[in-house]
Design a protein around this motif. Structure first.
Motif, PDB file in Angstrom:
ATOM      1  N   HIS A   7       0.828  -1.208   0.000  1.00  0.00           N
ATOM      2  CA  HIS A   7       0.000   0.000   0.000  1.00  0.00           C
ATOM      3  C   HIS A   7       0.867   1.265   0.000  1.00  0.00           C
ATOM      4  N   ASN A   9       8.171  -7.107  -7.417  1.00  0.00           N
ATOM      5  CA  ASN A   9       6.994  -7.737  -6.801  1.00  0.00           C
ATOM      6  C   ASN A   9       6.822  -9.111  -7.423  1.00  0.00           C
ATOM      7  N   PRO A  10       6.398 -10.106  -6.646  1.00  0.00           N
ATOM      8  CA  PRO A  10       6.273 -11.451  -7.236  1.00  0.00           C
ATOM      9  C   PRO A  10       5.163 -11.545  -8.270  1.00  0.00           C
ATOM     10  N   GLU A  11       4.087 -10.752  -8.097  1.00  0.00           N
ATOM     11  CA  GLU A  11       2.966 -10.838  -9.050  1.00  0.00           C
ATOM     12  C   GLU A  11       2.840  -9.522  -9.817  1.00  0.00           C
ATOM     13  N   SER A  16      -6.228  -5.191   0.306  1.00  0.00           N
ATOM     14  CA  SER A  16      -6.761  -6.064   1.363  1.00  0.00           C
ATOM     15  C   SER A  16      -8.212  -5.738   1.725  1.00  0.00           C
ATOM     16  N   VAL A  21      12.082 -11.539  -3.398  1.00  0.00           N
ATOM     17  CA  VAL A  21      13.324 -11.402  -2.623  1.00  0.00           C
ATOM     18  C   VAL A  21      13.379 -12.481  -1.550  1.00  0.00           C
ATOM     19  N   ASN A  78       8.672  -2.558   1.231  1.00  0.00           N
ATOM     20  CA  ASN A  78       7.232  -2.477   1.538  1.00  0.00           C
ATOM     21  C   ASN A  78       6.598  -3.822   1.138  1.00  0.00           C
ATOM     22  N   LYS A 108      -2.772 -14.432   4.177  1.00  0.00           N
ATOM     23  CA  LYS A 108      -1.760 -13.621   3.502  1.00  0.00           C
ATOM     24  C   LYS A 108      -0.643 -14.522   3.029  1.00  0.00           C
ATOM     25  N   ASP A 156       3.444  -3.030   6.916  1.00  0.00           N
ATOM     26  CA  ASP A 156       3.533  -4.068   7.946  1.00  0.00           C
ATOM     27  C   ASP A 156       4.977  -4.444   8.273  1.00  0.00           C
ATOM     28  N   SER A 181      -1.698  -2.145   9.931  1.00  0.00           N
ATOM     29  CA  SER A 181      -2.961  -2.159   9.183  1.00  0.00           C
ATOM     30  C   SER A 181      -2.766  -1.380   7.896  1.00  0.00           C
ATOM     31  N   GLY A 182      -3.677  -1.617   6.970  1.00  0.00           N
ATOM     32  CA  GLY A 182      -3.593  -0.939   5.685  1.00  0.00           C
ATOM     33  C   GLY A 182      -3.665   0.571   5.839  1.00  0.00           C
ATOM     34  N   VAL A 183      -4.462   1.032   6.821  1.00  0.00           N
ATOM     35  CA  VAL A 183      -4.621   2.475   7.036  1.00  0.00           C
ATOM     36  C   VAL A 183      -3.257   3.117   7.316  1.00  0.00           C
TER      37      VAL A 183
HETATM   38  C1  LIG Z   1      -8.456 -10.480   5.111  1.00  0.00           C
HETATM   39  C2  LIG Z   1      -7.778  -9.179   5.513  1.00  0.00           C
HETATM   40  C3  LIG Z   1      -8.484  -7.996   5.420  1.00  0.00           C
HETATM   41  C4  LIG Z   1      -7.878  -6.796   5.779  1.00  0.00           C
HETATM   42  N1  LIG Z   1      -8.613  -5.649   5.679  1.00  0.00           N
HETATM   43  C5  LIG Z   1      -8.082  -4.489   6.071  1.00  0.00           C
HETATM   44  C6  LIG Z   1      -8.843  -3.291   6.011  1.00  0.00           C
HETATM   45  O1  LIG Z   1     -10.014  -3.297   5.609  1.00  0.00           O
HETATM   46  N2  LIG Z   1      -8.242  -2.148   6.421  1.00  0.00           N
HETATM   47  C7  LIG Z   1      -6.947  -2.124   6.882  1.00  0.00           C
HETATM   48  O2  LIG Z   1      -6.468  -1.045   7.265  1.00  0.00           O
HETATM   49  N3  LIG Z   1      -6.199  -3.226   6.952  1.00  0.00           N
HETATM   50  C8  LIG Z   1      -6.716  -4.423   6.550  1.00  0.00           C
HETATM   51  N4  LIG Z   1      -5.958  -5.556   6.625  1.00  0.00           N
HETATM   52  C9  LIG Z   1      -4.535  -5.448   7.009  1.00  0.00           C
HETATM   53  C10 LIG Z   1      -3.732  -5.057   5.766  1.00  0.00           C
HETATM   54  O3  LIG Z   1      -3.910  -6.056   4.809  1.00  0.00           O
HETATM   55  C11 LIG Z   1      -2.228  -4.934   5.958  1.00  0.00           C
HETATM   56  O4  LIG Z   1      -1.943  -4.214   7.111  1.00  0.00           O
HETATM   57  C12 LIG Z   1      -1.650  -4.209   4.722  1.00  0.00           C
HETATM   58  O5  LIG Z   1      -1.843  -5.024   3.574  1.00  0.00           O
HETATM   59  C13 LIG Z   1      -0.180  -3.922   4.870  1.00  0.00           C
HETATM   60  O6  LIG Z   1       0.238  -3.284   3.705  1.00  0.00           O
HETATM   61  P1  LIG Z   1       1.746  -3.215   3.249  1.00  0.00           P
HETATM   62  O7  LIG Z   1       1.895  -1.927   2.547  1.00  0.00           O
HETATM   63  O8  LIG Z   1       2.654  -3.496   4.373  1.00  0.00           O
HETATM   64  O9  LIG Z   1       1.966  -4.419   2.245  1.00  0.00           O
HETATM   65  P2  LIG Z   1       0.967  -5.362   1.468  1.00  0.00           P
HETATM   66  O10 LIG Z   1      -0.219  -4.626   0.991  1.00  0.00           O
HETATM   67  O11 LIG Z   1       0.776  -6.584   2.288  1.00  0.00           O
HETATM   68  O12 LIG Z   1       1.813  -5.722   0.179  1.00  0.00           O
HETATM   69  C14 LIG Z   1       3.062  -6.349   0.212  1.00  0.00           C
HETATM   70  C15 LIG Z   1       3.531  -6.550  -1.207  1.00  0.00           C
HETATM   71  O13 LIG Z   1       4.864  -7.072  -1.192  1.00  0.00           O
HETATM   72  C16 LIG Z   1       4.941  -8.220  -2.020  1.00  0.00           C
HETATM   73  N5  LIG Z   1       5.953  -9.132  -1.461  1.00  0.00           N
HETATM   74  C17 LIG Z   1       5.824  -9.948  -0.398  1.00  0.00           C
HETATM   75  N6  LIG Z   1       6.956 -10.635  -0.170  1.00  0.00           N
HETATM   76  C18 LIG Z   1       7.833 -10.227  -1.128  1.00  0.00           C
HETATM   77  C19 LIG Z   1       9.179 -10.570  -1.435  1.00  0.00           C
HETATM   78  N7  LIG Z   1       9.828 -11.475  -0.704  1.00  0.00           N
HETATM   79  N8  LIG Z   1       9.780  -9.995  -2.491  1.00  0.00           N
HETATM   80  C20 LIG Z   1       9.102  -9.056  -3.219  1.00  0.00           C
HETATM   81  N9  LIG Z   1       7.841  -8.677  -2.965  1.00  0.00           N
HETATM   82  C21 LIG Z   1       7.202  -9.265  -1.943  1.00  0.00           C
HETATM   83  C22 LIG Z   1       3.546  -8.810  -1.988  1.00  0.00           C
HETATM   84  O14 LIG Z   1       3.307  -9.628  -3.117  1.00  0.00           O
HETATM   85  C23 LIG Z   1       2.684  -7.550  -1.984  1.00  0.00           C
HETATM   86  O15 LIG Z   1       2.454  -7.072  -3.279  1.00  0.00           O
HETATM   87  C24 LIG Z   1      -6.536  -6.777   6.262  1.00  0.00           C
HETATM   88  C25 LIG Z   1      -5.834  -7.974   6.365  1.00  0.00           C
HETATM   89  C26 LIG Z   1      -6.438  -9.168   6.008  1.00  0.00           C
HETATM   90  C27 LIG Z   1      -5.645 -10.437   6.158  1.00  0.00           C
END
Ligand SMILES: Cc1cc2nc3c(=O)[nH]c(=O)nc-3n(C[C@H](O)[C@H](O)[C@H](O)COP(=O)(O)OP(=O)(O)OC[C@H]3O[C@@H](n4cnc5c(N)ncnc54)[C@H](O)[C@@H]3O)c2cc1C
Length: 377
Positions: free
Chosen positions: A17, A41-43, A49, A85, A111, A131, A283, A293-295
């Motif tokens: 995010h 990114n892998p995909e 989320s 990675v 990230n 996840k 995260d 959290s996503g927020v």
């Molecule tokens: C079912 C569910 C619902 C949720 N709903 C909410 C919600 O409504 N509101 C909210 O605030 N939070 C929500 N959350 C929590 C939220 O999903 C996470 O806090 C948020 O996704 C964290 O975002 P991020 O930016 O850390 O990374 P993410 O959005 O998790 O993205 C990580 C990215 O890194 C990539 N990646 C992972 N490993 C590697 C690697 N080794 N090498 C390269 N790339 C990699 C992944 O493919 C992905 O694209 C929810 C969680 C779940 C499980």
């Protein structure tokens, strides 16, 4: 950007995010990044989320819930590499990939999110961690196709993700016939205001979702769920693990400073401790008063958007100050939602459709604002 920076390599690791927000802002502001900037990114898509429960409930199609990365990268003039990675070498300033290759960096921004806490299993029941989302959705679809007669869905965990998935499965008319049981160590939505958790429990009951409180699942063996003390809990056809966020193993194997859970400790500028050329957001990072959290990940994006160019140009950096309260809108699977804001909550049945409309609007605008084309544009 100075000429000097043109020779630098900026690696954006993970389409989380925070990176999506930073990329959008760089596009809007016409920020010039080093020529050698690579998003890894892998995909080919970034998943959102907040829409995952609606996808499982059958309210959205897969493409409604994700952002295509290639058009975004093309517009910003950066490269996309679809790789995962597996390690980070601080000494040689290099990341290593699962395919055996590596890339050195001048500036790295991590990230890459978190994974679901592992649930030890002998493989006798299909185990689907929520996840990473892309894997979860793929594996859920495959399990449904391959096991049309299966009925017993066990959801392990009692937080927001577990509840949203339980409500989503129970709301999807194509999934009627499935029996959903939530196994939770204490009670569902334990940290939520009592009016919200109470009403959500009633809603789960009305939808036929069973709740097994005080049932902390320790492991899976011979088709059964067990407590850590080896007491048998129940059998199931599939287990969805919504057991909370765990760090990726390479975070703590990387020699970066991590907390006791393996998440990377950062300064308020989102720079890794003692590593000024490594930013960590979402995260993956560990910072006081900053829940995962996503927020919060989205808010990190605002700071990254300023701090990465500032670091490249030698300008002062901005601090991230976590807000004390954040709005959480939990989907009820049928277009409704319940809300929590700090210690207050809104969950009355008459309010749920309005909260649901609000959530849909926020979620769809996130996808629209961060996509070059695709859904909602
Ligand atoms: C079912 C569910 C619902 C949720 N709903 C909410 C919600 O409504 N509101 C909210 O605030 N939070 C929500 N959350 C929590 C939220 O999903 C996470 O806090 C948020 O996704 C964290 O975002 P991020 O930016 O850390 O990374 P993410 O959005 O998790 O993205 C990580 C990215 O890194 C990539 N990646 C992972 N490993 C590697 C690697 N080794 N090498 C390269 N790339 C990699 C992944 O493919 C992905 O694209 C929810 C969680 C779940 C499980």
């Amino acid at each position: 950007m100075t000429n000097n920076n043109h020779n630098k390599r900026l690696l954006l690791l993970g389409a989380g995010h925070a990176h999506m927000v930073a990329i959008r802002q760089w596009l809007e502001q016409g920020t010039v990044l080093p020529k050698d900037t690579i998003l890894i990114n892998p995909e080919p898509e970034a998943w959102y989320s907040g829409m995952m429960p609606g996808l499982i409930a059958g309210r959205f199609a897969r493409e409604d819930c994700l952002i295509e990365l290639e058009p975004l990268c093309q517009q910003l003039g950066i490269q996309l590499q679809l790789r995962r990675v597996v390690s980070l070498d601080i000494q040689s300033q290099c990341v290593w990939f699962r395919d055996g290759g590596n890339l050195p960096f001048s500036l790295l921004s991590i990230n890459s999110g978190s994974v679901t806490h592992a649930l030890p299993s002998d493989g006798s029941i299909a185990l689907l961690p929520v996840k990473p989302f892309a894997d979860f959705y793929r594996r859920w679809q495959t399990w449904r196709q391959d096991n049309p007669q299966a009925t017993d869905v066990a959801i392990v965990g009692g937080g927001a993700a577990a509840v949203e998935i339980a409500l989503a499965v129970s709301a999807n008319s194509q999934l009627h016939g499935l029996t959903v049981t939530v196994y939770v160590d204490r009670d569902v939505l334990a940290g939520f205001p009592a009016n919200v958790s109470g009403r959500v429990q009633k809603l789960l009951g009305r939808r036929g979702v069973k709740i097994q409180p005080q049932a902390r699942v320790g492991y899976i063996e011979n088709g059964m769920l067990y407590r850590s003390d080896n007491n048998r809990i129940a059998s199931a056809d599939v287990v969805i693990a919504a057991t909370g966020s765990a760090a990726l193993s390479w975070y703590h194997n990387s020699q970066l400073s991590t907390d006791s859970d393996g998440f990377i400790l950062v300064e308020p500028t989102l720079q890794a401790i003692r590593q000024s050329n490594i930013f960590v957001s979402g995260d993956a990072c560990s910072l006081a008063n900053n829940p995962r959290s996503g927020v919060y990940a989205v808010r990190h994006g605002d700071v990254l958007a300023r701090n990465i160019p500032a670091q490249l140009q030698g300008n002062p950096l901005q601090n991230f100050y976590p807000q004390t309260k954040a709005l959480a809108l939990l989907s009820t699977g049928n277009g409704g939602a319940v809300a929590r804001y700090g210690t207050s909550g809104a969950s009355h049945p008459l309010l749920r459709p309005i909260l649901g409309l609000w959530k849909d609007q926020l979620d769809k605008s996130y996808i629209r604002d961060h996509s070059v084309n695709g859904a909602y544009r």
